[in-house]
Design a protein around this motif. Structure first.
Motif: not given
Lengths: 335, 336
Positions: B301-310
């Protein structure tokens, strides 16, 4: 008389990457008694403003001990800040604010009744211009506003750095009268200034600083008396012959084209007698008393070489070299 | 309290603050008036037509999904095989879509509050972030530069108290203004939706989501206000904060990003503040990493995510470090 300000052995060195190490104040002592109008004199860069800033907690001292109204400064300065009015080096104000608003905000921040604003504006002669924006003020008016801000607290101690900056002659006289009236009301005033004649007129005590060190202190007349050479100006028809006659009579005299200056004169009638016996009649005999300017110039070495352009705070740089090499003491320290 | 009151009056009297408020009102006015001018209340016929179009659109989605499933099962009628379908039919499954077409999607020339409120709110947050940073920087920067702080310290010789009162007053002022502006802004567009547009479906979920964006936006406004204040305090001048922000954008967000792409750094976006700002505001942002699967053999999977906590941790950490540094430096600094 109890001391309102006490400074002992104050030291402050500024370090900067560009300008290197510069000793601004080097073991300076100052004592101001209650009720005094105390003049604080020194050439540019001698450490006056640094001293006042250190006293008021704006600059961290590297050494020494300071006390204001009985409270160690700067650690306990907040305990007495409400009784100390101060301006340090022509404070700037927001040009967009009116004079009234400027003072009102300070009064609010300091817990002073806002009604004091009108009183101090009246006191410094700005009452009719208080509603104008500060950016429209002249330098002298800004200076008056600064003094007004210092007076807001109805202080017991007033510290003013160059309060006469930018004032016209009438303004200087008004400032002098204001200082006097404050002193008469029991306010202790410490004034730093270059206008030596004003200091001599206003102040009863004086401290002179040079190269970060105290070089003279005491009542103004006592400081001046210490430099009284008992000299007289004498006008006669033949100054050179008169000088020779006075020399022969044991009085050192220097002849000038139209007069001569005679030193070490305890009794001026000696001059008249010595010259009169040789047919030289004295037309004028005037005692030469030292004034603060001449004392200041002598103590600080400012007038020693009028042909050489004077460098601001060059003394302080010299001090660094002396400290680094451990050689000798500055002239100021010896005086 | 007296100090805070005086500081609040000083803040409100600053010409720069007044200028920014005028700009805010102007931007608000232009947005509202152009929205008003470009919108009309839909007629009953327009609404019926929009509902029909939405229903037709949903029916077509169902149809595409069904044919995709039929193709997988080999049930497509002859001649339909040439039609394109994704390999994974769940991609076109209407149930799995983020949202289905609704009538308001087909209302032309009509301002629909429920659809546009969020993007309008993002615009307001962006302005308030800029407002907070600039006012925060100029409030202390101009005071340090002009000697105003020295004047104040002659009255209140407690540096931490004075700087703390300034920051507290600033944050209180910016928060109060942000709340007022948000309420006025959203209320105005809600009224436009009611009177000259269409309000849309305003249920509890809508208001909860909008409130969530608003809350996150306000936190971001306060953080950037502190950042502007701290940078100007450290640099003794308003321009120090502006210069730092400009330098960061050019050197790091543009320059360093380019370098990281050249040297094939993994997940370069995670090093950018802008990514964390986006993650904080939206809850989650996804990035495409071209280098991620260079050596992979199986599924990658070339997609990675940033979430609100970090993201919040990064933003809070940076702000806290700079604010602490500003207070420590101000405590020891020679004010000359």
């Amino acid at each position: 008389m109890s001391a309102v300000i006490e400074i002992e052995g104050l030291r402050k060195t500024f370090n900067s990457v560009r300008n290197g190490r510069r000793v601004a104040v080097d073991g300076f002592d100052l004592t101001v008694g209650a009720g005094e109008v105390h003049g604080f004199l020194g050439p540019n860069g001698s450490g006056k403003t640094t001293t006042l800033r250190a006293l008021l907690g704006l600059v961290r001292a590297d050494g020494g001990w300071m006390n204001v109204l009985g409270a160690p400064s700067p650690t306990h300065l907040s305990q007495v800040a409400g009784r100390v009015g101060a301006i340090v080096e022509s404070p700037q104000f927001f040009g967009n604010f009116t004079g009234y608003r400027t003072l009102r905000l300070l009064a609010l921040a300091g817990g002073v009744p806002v009604s004091r604003v009108d009183e101090v504006l009246e006191q410094v002669g700005l009452h009719d211009r208080g509603d104008e924006r500060v950016k429209g003020y002249s330098l002298g008016m800004k200076q008056r506003l600064a003094v007004a801000s210092a007076l807001l607290k109805n202080p017991e101690l007033l510290i003013l750095d160059e309060p006469a900056n930018g004032l016209d002659p009438a303004g200087i006289r008004e400032m002098r009268d204001l200082m006097r009236s404050l002193a008469d009301a029991g306010v202790t005033v410490l004034i730093s200034s270059h206008i030596l004649a004003e200091i001599q007129l206003i102040c009863d005590h004086v401290t002179i600083i040079s190269r970060g060190r105290r070089v003279a202190a005491g009542r103004v007349e006592e400081v001046l008396a210490g430099f009284d050479q008992h000299e007289f100006l004498v006008r006669v028809a033949e100054p050179e012959r008169a000088a020779e006659l006075l020399h022969a009579g044991g009085l050192p005299a220097v002849a000038h084209p139209d007069h001569l200056v005679v030193g070490q004169v305890d009794d001026p009638t000696t001059i008249s007698r010595l010259l009169g016996e040789q047919g030289l009649w004295v037309r004028e005999l005037t005692p030469l008393r030292p004034d603060l300017e001449s004392v200041f110039l002598e103590l600080t070495g400012e007038g020693a070489h009028p042909e050489v352009p004077r460098q601001v705070d060059s003394g302080a740089r010299d001090r660094v070299i002396e400290l680094d090499t451990g050689v000798g003491e500055g002239r100021g320290g010896d005086a | 309290m007296k100090l805070v009151r005086a500081e609040l009056e000083r803040l409100g009297a600053r010409r720069f603050v007044q200028l920014m408020l005028v700009l805010l009102v102007l931007a608000f006015g232009v947005t509202a008036s152009t929205t008003l001018a470009g919108s009309h209340q839909p007629t009953a016929a327009e609404l019926i037509e929009a509902r029909n179009q939405a229903a037709e659109s949903r029916r077509q989605m169902d149809d595409v999904y069904q044919r995709c499933v039929d193709r997988v099962n080999g049930n497509l009628p002859p001649g339909a095989e040439e039609e394109y379908f994704p390999a994974d039919c769940s991609e076109v499954d209407p149930v799995r879509q983020e949202r289905l077409p609704v009538a308001t999607d087909f209302l032309s020339g009509v301002f629909v509050f429920s659809q546009q409120a969020e993007s309008l709110l993002y615009f307001l947050i962006a302005f308030l972030v800029l407002f907070g940073f600039l006012v925060g920087a100029s409030y202390i920067g101009a005071d340090l530069n002009s000697g105003g702080v020295v004047n104040l310290l002659l009255w209140r010789p407690k540096r931490m108290t004075v700087l703390g009162a300034k920051l507290g007053t600033l944050l209180g002022g910016v928060l109060g203004l942000s709340l007022l502006a948000s309420v006025a802004y959203l209320a105005t567009f809600w009224v436009i939706g009611q009177a000259a547009g269409f309000p849309g479906h305003l249920d509890g979920v809508f208001w909860r989501d909008l409130g969530s964006v608003h809350g996150r936006g306000l936190v971001l406004v306060l953080l950037t206000t502190v950042l502007g204040f701290a940078l100007a305090t450290l640099g003794r001048h308003t321009s120090a904060a502006l210069g730092t922000a400009a330098a960061y954008l050019v050197v790091w967000e543009l320059g360093a990003r380019l370098v990281m792409e050249i040297v094939d750094t993994a997940h370069p976006d995670r090093f950018m503040l802008s990514s964390h700002v986006g993650a904080w505001l939206t809850g989650r942002v996804e990035f495409w990493d071209a280098t991620a699967c260079a050596t992979a053999t199986g599924f990658c999977d070339r997609v990675y995510a940033l979430t609100w906590q970090p993201a919040l941790a990064v933003l809070l950490g940076l702000t806290a470090v700079l604010a602490t540094a500003a207070f420590l430096v101000f405590r020891r600094r020679d004010l000359i």
